[in-house]
Design an enzyme around this catalytic site. Structure first.
Site, PDB file in Angstrom:
ATOM      1  N   ALA A 144      31.330  22.881  33.788  1.00 60.39           N
ATOM      2  CA  ALA A 144      32.226  23.994  34.174  1.00 60.39           C
ATOM      3  C   ALA A 144      32.244  25.062  33.089  1.00 60.39           C
ATOM      4  O   ALA A 144      32.166  26.262  33.373  1.00 60.39           O
ATOM      5  CB  ALA A 144      33.635  23.460  34.426  1.00 60.39           C
ATOM      6  N   TYR A 174      32.138  19.850  30.956  1.00 56.38           N
ATOM      7  CA  TYR A 174      31.110  20.537  30.160  1.00 56.38           C
ATOM      8  C   TYR A 174      30.348  21.525  31.055  1.00 56.38           C
ATOM      9  O   TYR A 174      30.153  22.689  30.693  1.00 56.38           O
ATOM     10  CB  TYR A 174      30.163  19.502  29.550  1.00 56.38           C
ATOM     11  CG  TYR A 174      29.071  20.093  28.669  1.00 56.38           C
ATOM     12  CD1 TYR A 174      29.365  20.564  27.391  1.00 56.38           C
ATOM     13  CD2 TYR A 174      27.753  20.167  29.105  1.00 56.38           C
ATOM     14  CE1 TYR A 174      28.369  21.106  26.578  1.00 56.38           C
ATOM     15  CE2 TYR A 174      26.756  20.696  28.299  1.00 56.38           C
ATOM     16  CZ  TYR A 174      27.065  21.161  27.035  1.00 56.38           C
ATOM     17  OH  TYR A 174      26.075  21.688  26.242  1.00 56.38           O
ATOM     18  N   ASP A 193      38.653  27.378  12.359  1.00 57.54           N
ATOM     19  CA  ASP A 193      38.676  26.746  13.676  1.00 57.54           C
ATOM     20  C   ASP A 193      38.733  27.863  14.718  1.00 57.54           C
ATOM     21  O   ASP A 193      39.749  28.561  14.818  1.00 57.54           O
ATOM     22  CB  ASP A 193      39.910  25.837  13.771  1.00 57.54           C
ATOM     23  CG  ASP A 193      39.999  25.116  15.112  1.00 57.54           C
ATOM     24  OD1 ASP A 193      39.348  25.568  16.085  1.00 57.54           O
ATOM     25  OD2 ASP A 193      40.722  24.114  15.181  1.00 57.54           O
ATOM     26  N   ILE A 194      37.669  28.027  15.478  1.00 51.41           N
ATOM     27  CA  ILE A 194      37.625  29.186  16.388  1.00 51.41           C
ATOM     28  C   ILE A 194      38.564  29.050  17.577  1.00 51.41           C
ATOM     29  O   ILE A 194      38.741  30.003  18.327  1.00 51.41           O
ATOM     30  CB  ILE A 194      36.197  29.500  16.915  1.00 51.41           C
ATOM     31  CG1 ILE A 194      35.600  28.301  17.652  1.00 51.41           C
ATOM     32  CG2 ILE A 194      35.281  29.994  15.823  1.00 51.41           C
ATOM     33  CD1 ILE A 194      34.415  28.682  18.524  1.00 51.41           C
ATOM     34  N   ASN A 249      27.750  29.840  19.265  1.00 50.97           N
ATOM     35  CA  ASN A 249      27.015  28.577  19.378  1.00 50.97           C
ATOM     36  C   ASN A 249      27.925  27.344  19.294  1.00 50.97           C
ATOM     37  O   ASN A 249      27.591  26.299  19.835  1.00 50.97           O
ATOM     38  CB  ASN A 249      25.959  28.536  18.264  1.00 50.97           C
ATOM     39  CG  ASN A 249      25.390  27.150  18.038  1.00 50.97           C
ATOM     40  OD1 ASN A 249      24.625  26.643  18.855  1.00 50.97           O
ATOM     41  ND2 ASN A 249      25.801  26.513  16.940  1.00 50.97           N
TER      42      ASN A 249
HETATM   43  N1  LIG Z   1      22.431  19.132  21.620  1.00 52.63           N
HETATM   44  C1  LIG Z   1      22.138  19.372  22.900  1.00 52.63           C
HETATM   45  O1  LIG Z   1      21.565  18.505  23.606  1.00 52.63           O
HETATM   46  C2  LIG Z   1      22.498  20.714  23.505  1.00 52.63           C
HETATM   47  C3  LIG Z   1      21.845  21.078  24.701  1.00 52.63           C
HETATM   48  C4  LIG Z   1      22.181  22.289  25.297  1.00 52.63           C
HETATM   49  C5  LIG Z   1      23.141  23.110  24.730  1.00 52.63           C
HETATM   50  N2  LIG Z   1      23.752  22.740  23.573  1.00 52.63           N
HETATM   51  C6  LIG Z   1      24.769  23.645  23.025  1.00 52.63           C
HETATM   52  O2  LIG Z   1      24.376  24.035  21.720  1.00 52.63           O
HETATM   53  C7  LIG Z   1      25.531  24.346  20.949  1.00 52.63           C
HETATM   54  C8  LIG Z   1      25.439  23.629  19.602  1.00 52.63           C
HETATM   55  O3  LIG Z   1      25.382  22.246  19.868  1.00 52.63           O
HETATM   56  P1  LIG Z   1      24.786  21.172  18.826  1.00 52.63           P
HETATM   57  O4  LIG Z   1      23.954  20.259  19.609  1.00 52.63           O
HETATM   58  O5  LIG Z   1      24.238  21.841  17.624  1.00 52.63           O
HETATM   59  O6  LIG Z   1      26.118  20.402  18.465  1.00 52.63           O
HETATM   60  P2  LIG Z   1      26.691  19.888  17.073  1.00 52.63           P
HETATM   61  O7  LIG Z   1      25.601  19.495  16.158  1.00 52.63           O
HETATM   62  O8  LIG Z   1      27.731  18.898  17.418  1.00 52.63           O
HETATM   63  O9  LIG Z   1      27.384  21.202  16.483  1.00 52.63           O
HETATM   64  C9  LIG Z   1      28.568  21.706  17.054  1.00 52.63           C
HETATM   65  C10 LIG Z   1      29.101  22.784  16.154  1.00 52.63           C
HETATM   66  O10 LIG Z   1      30.317  23.314  16.719  1.00 52.63           O
HETATM   67  C11 LIG Z   1      31.268  23.442  15.681  1.00 52.63           C
HETATM   68  N3  LIG Z   1      32.635  23.325  16.167  1.00 52.63           N
HETATM   69  C12 LIG Z   1      33.148  22.342  16.944  1.00 52.63           C
HETATM   70  N4  LIG Z   1      34.450  22.556  17.143  1.00 52.63           N
HETATM   71  C13 LIG Z   1      34.777  23.697  16.456  1.00 52.63           C
HETATM   72  C14 LIG Z   1      35.966  24.432  16.282  1.00 52.63           C
HETATM   73  N5  LIG Z   1      37.112  24.054  16.853  1.00 52.63           N
HETATM   74  N6  LIG Z   1      35.936  25.559  15.513  1.00 52.63           N
HETATM   75  C15 LIG Z   1      34.775  25.957  14.939  1.00 52.63           C
HETATM   76  N7  LIG Z   1      33.605  25.303  15.074  1.00 52.63           N
HETATM   77  C16 LIG Z   1      33.612  24.175  15.832  1.00 52.63           C
HETATM   78  C17 LIG Z   1      30.940  22.302  14.729  1.00 52.63           C
HETATM   79  O11 LIG Z   1      31.398  22.669  13.452  1.00 52.63           O
HETATM   80  P3  LIG Z   1      32.395  21.779  12.539  1.00 52.63           P
HETATM   81  O12 LIG Z   1      32.088  20.358  12.815  1.00 52.63           O
HETATM   82  O13 LIG Z   1      32.094  22.243  11.155  1.00 52.63           O
HETATM   83  O14 LIG Z   1      33.723  22.189  13.022  1.00 52.63           O
HETATM   84  C18 LIG Z   1      29.429  22.283  14.748  1.00 52.63           C
HETATM   85  O15 LIG Z   1      28.921  23.179  13.809  1.00 52.63           O
HETATM   86  C19 LIG Z   1      26.734  23.933  21.798  1.00 52.63           C
HETATM   87  O16 LIG Z   1      27.297  25.067  22.410  1.00 52.63           O
HETATM   88  C20 LIG Z   1      26.122  23.020  22.853  1.00 52.63           C
HETATM   89  O17 LIG Z   1      26.856  23.015  24.053  1.00 52.63           O
HETATM   90  C21 LIG Z   1      23.447  21.573  22.940  1.00 52.63           C
END
Ligand SMILES: NC(=O)c1ccc[n+]([C@@H]2O[C@H](COP(=O)([O-])OP(=O)(O)OC[C@H]3O[C@@H](n4cnc5c(N)ncnc54)[C@H](OP(=O)(O)O)[C@@H]3O)[C@@H](O)[C@H]2O)c1
Length: 286
Positions: A150, A148, A61-62, A86
């Site tokens: 922010a 978000y 957990d980061i 990420n």
């Molecule tokens: N999807 C979009 O529309 C979008 C658009 C722009 C930017 N982004 C950005 O892209 C990045 C990835 O998003 P995604 O869409 O791939 O989301 P996602 O599928 O929900 O993945 C989020 C990841 O973050 C990890 N995570 C969450 N809490 C954590 C914690 N406390 N410690 C360690 N790992 C944690 C989760 O791992 P576990 O569940 O294994 O903990 C998961 O691997 C994010 O920074 C997001 O803001 C996403």
């Protein structure tokens, strides 16, 4: 810039998620060695088993000092050369329901602390990189995404500061801003809202491709999508134009944002509070 992928050791946080696993698969194809980080050990192991190359799985957990220390030890042993910050989550709803500390901790404080801890390791390599995954919402303030936004605005500013501070060093800092992307981060309300607004939603492979291209070309900042880049520029120069454009969208936004989610998005990671009716949200591109 010529990156020798076979010589790279890449730590990807949030590798168990949609964008993180796509980045892992793309880097694996390039021949990089990977350190896959997240909390979901099952998903991380499944991902590692699907790769052709070497991958170390680190469950942590980061947001905790212990979690970051576990990652530090894995990176020290493996001689990390690229850190991809990420992992992240979102909150969609009224500001008064936002889990502020949890979201700021995950999206901003944790990557800052992890990067600070890993810089001495990255400096041991002849050339190293840090990529911070931001968002189109790091340049546009959006109703009902205030916390978000922010975190992503701050992530962008922090990255830009480091780019300038480390200009004469061997570590390059990069900021990548995806627009709306098809992952479980977005619950059914956001999916419906994107449909209603006609927003483009990228496949995760598009984000992975941009990240690899960004590293290979040495680009400090990349924002995905022409319309999103234009919108961000107009917002920077003439914010009142964007104020008026988004005010017109508010009824659509409200319609979708204030319904209760029927599918679980990753927003539940940080959003333990139910959304109450009323107020504003919208999404063009997270
Ligand atoms: N999807 C979009 O529309 C979008 C658009 C722009 C930017 N982004 C950005 O892209 C990045 C990835 O998003 P995604 O869409 O791939 O989301 P996602 O599928 O929900 O993945 C989020 C990841 O973050 C990890 N995570 C969450 N809490 C954590 C914690 N406390 N410690 C360690 N790992 C944690 C989760 O791992 P576990 O569940 O294994 O903990 C998961 O691997 C994010 O920074 C997001 O803001 C996403």
């Amino acid at each position: 810039m010529n990156i020798q992928w076979q010589q790279q050791v890449v730590l990807i946080t949030g590798a168990s998620g949609g964008i993180g696993s796509a980045i892992a698969k793309a880097l694996d194809k390039k021949g990089a060695r990977l350190i896959l980080a997240g909390r979901n050990e099952i998903k991380l192991n499944q991902l590692a088993n699907s790769l052709s190359g070497e991958a170390i799985v680190v469950t942590s957990d980061i947001t905790t000092p212990q979690g970051r220390e576990t990652l530090y030890r894995a990176c020290e042993g493996a001689s990390v050369s690229i850190l991809i910050n990420n992992a992240g989550s979102t909150h969609v709803g009224q500001f008064n329901t936002a889990p502020i500390e949890a979201l700021v901790n995950l999206n901003l404080t944790a990557p800052m602390l992890l990067t600070q801890r890993l810089i001495p390791l990255l400096a041991r390599r002849s050339h190293a990189h840090v990529v911070n995954v931001g968002s189109a919402f790091g340049s546009i303030g959006f109703a009902a995404h205030s916390t978000y936004c922010a975190t992503k605005f701050a992530l962008r500013g922090w990255t830009e500061s480091l780019q300038r501070e480390y200009h004469n060093s061997t570590i390059d800092f990069h900021y990548l801003a995806p627009r709306a992307t098809d992952t479980t981060l977005n619950d059914d309300r956001v999916v419906a809202l994107n449909n209603a607004l006609g927003n483009h939603v990228d496949h995760v492979d598009v984000v992975a491709k941009h990240l690899i291209n960004q590293l290979e070309k040495g680009k400090p900042r990349v924002a995905i999508g022409f319309a999103e880049r234009l919108f961000a520029k107009i917002n920077g120069l003439f914010p009142s134009i964007v104020d008026r454009a988004l005010a017109k969208k508010l009824p659509i936004i409200e319609k979708h944002a204030y319904s209760a989610p029927s599918t679980e998005g990753a927003s539940s990671t940080c959003n333990s509070q139910p959304l109450s009716a009323a107020s504003a949200l919208s999404n063009t591109s997270r």
